[in-house]
Design a protein around this motif. Structure first.
Motif, short mmCIF file in Angstrom:
data_model
loop_
_atom_site.label_atom_id
_atom_site.label_comp_id
_atom_site.label_asym_id
_atom_site.label_seq_id
_atom_site.Cartn_x
_atom_site.Cartn_y
_atom_site.Cartn_z
N ARG A 65 0.66 -1.59 0.29
CA ARG A 65 0.27 0.19 0.06
C ARG A 65 1.00 1.61 0.25
N GLY A 66 0.28 2.17 -0.82
CA GLY A 66 1.14 3.37 -0.37
C GLY A 66 0.64 4.77 -0.66
N GLU A 67 1.17 5.77 -0.80
CA GLU A 67 0.35 7.16 -1.42
C GLU A 67 1.34 7.88 -2.50
N LEU A 68 -0.08 8.28 -3.61
CA LEU A 68 -0.25 8.39 -5.10
C LEU A 68 0.63 9.85 -4.82
N GLN A 69 2.25 10.23 -5.03
CA GLN A 69 2.89 11.57 -5.19
C GLN A 69 3.14 11.61 -6.36
N GLU A 70 3.87 13.04 -6.94
CA GLU A 70 4.09 13.09 -8.57
C GLU A 70 5.55 12.87 -8.90
N VAL A 71 6.27 12.16 -9.85
CA VAL A 71 7.84 12.15 -9.43
C VAL A 71 8.28 13.93 -9.58
N ASP A 72 9.42 13.87 -9.01
CA ASP A 72 10.13 15.26 -9.06
C ASP A 72 11.31 14.95 -10.12
N GLY A 73 11.40 15.51 -11.46
CA GLY A 73 12.27 15.64 -11.73
C GLY A 73 11.45 15.21 -13.62
N ALA A 74 10.73 14.59 -13.47
CA ALA A 74 10.40 13.65 -14.33
C ALA A 74 9.44 14.94 -15.40
N GLU A 75 8.30 14.35 -16.51
CA GLU A 75 7.72 15.03 -17.13
C GLU A 75 6.40 15.30 -15.92
N PRO A 76 6.57 16.70 -15.87
CA PRO A 76 4.75 16.79 -15.43
C PRO A 76 3.89 16.64 -14.91
N GLY A 77 3.03 15.65 -14.03
CA GLY A 77 1.90 14.92 -13.87
C GLY A 77 2.41 13.35 -13.82
N GLN A 78 4.13 13.67 -14.08
CA GLN A 78 4.10 11.79 -13.80
C GLN A 78 3.86 11.50 -12.62
N LEU A 79 3.31 10.14 -12.22
CA LEU A 79 2.30 9.72 -11.03
C LEU A 79 3.82 8.63 -10.97
N ALA A 80 3.62 8.50 -9.28
CA ALA A 80 4.20 7.25 -8.38
C ALA A 80 4.06 6.55 -6.82
N VAL A 81 4.68 5.91 -6.53
CA VAL A 81 3.68 5.14 -5.76
C VAL A 81 4.32 5.68 -4.48
N ARG A 82 4.75 6.20 -3.12
CA ARG A 82 5.72 5.97 -2.28
C ARG A 82 4.85 4.98 -1.85
N LEU A 83 5.14 4.20 -0.81
CA LEU A 83 5.17 2.66 -0.69
C LEU A 83 4.81 3.08 1.20
N THR A 84 4.57 2.19 1.63
CA THR A 84 3.90 3.12 2.80
C THR A 84 4.26 1.54 3.84
N GLU A 85 3.16 0.52 3.25
CA GLU A 85 2.95 -0.72 4.03
C GLU A 85 3.65 -1.82 2.81
N VAL A 86 4.45 -3.43 3.01
CA VAL A 86 4.84 -4.22 2.10
C VAL A 86 4.80 -5.00 2.87
N ALA A 87 4.01 -5.86 1.80
CA ALA A 87 4.03 -6.72 2.08
C ALA A 87 5.15 -8.12 2.14
N HIS A 88 5.85 -8.91 3.20
CA HIS A 88 7.03 -9.87 3.03
C HIS A 88 6.41 -10.91 3.69
N ASP A 89 5.32 -10.95 4.09
CA ASP A 89 5.26 -12.33 3.44
C ASP A 89 3.74 -13.11 2.94
N LYS A 90 3.38 -14.18 2.93
CA LYS A 90 1.81 -14.34 2.12
C LYS A 90 1.04 -14.67 3.62
N GLY A 91 0.24 -12.99 3.13
CA GLY A 91 -1.19 -12.84 4.09
C GLY A 91 -0.70 -11.94 4.95
N ASP A 92 0.44 -11.00 4.50
CA ASP A 92 0.33 -9.54 5.31
C ASP A 92 -0.47 -8.80 4.98
N LEU A 93 -0.26 -8.15 3.77
CA LEU A 93 -1.17 -7.17 3.96
C LEU A 93 -3.32 -7.62 3.63
N SER A 94 -4.16 -7.84 3.91
CA SER A 94 -5.68 -8.14 4.15
C SER A 94 -6.28 -7.16 4.65
#
Length: 94
Positions: A65-94
């Motif tokens: 899961r993460g937050e949308l943000q605009e990429v600095d230094g890229a084409e204007p309006g280019q989106l990216a995701v800053r990850l706030t939670e990462v699943a490491h094992d099966k079933g981590d994020l339900s």
């Protein structure tokens, strides 16, 4: 015996295979008749807010899961995701 997963080998052939990652920002459940009436510039409301986290999938598996943000230094309006939670094992994020 060493665990091969723990020792990442950058020359492994699988490391160069691209995969498709999908980001879900929200869902809508309109009636078919309402969808058929949509035209250019129509608004389709989603079940989420701008500040809500987005979900990152590989196939149908939720991997982060993460937050949308605009990429600095890229084409204007280019989106990216800053990850706030990462699943490491099966079933981590339900």
């Amino acid at each position: 015996m060493d665990n091969p997963v723990e020792h990442s080998d950058k020359t492994h052939p699988l490391h160069n295979i691209p995969i498709e990652v999908s980001v879900t920002v929200g869902k809508a459940r309109p009636l078919v008749r309402d969808l058929l009436q949509l035209a250019e510039n129509a608004i389709l409301p989603l079940d989420s807010k701008i500040e809500d986290p987005v979900e990152v999938y590989i196939g149908d598996r939720l991997i982060a899961r993460g937050e949308l943000q605009e990429v600095d230094g890229a084409e204007p309006g280019q989106l990216a995701v800053r990850l706030t939670e990462v699943a490491h094992d099966k079933g981590d994020l339900s």
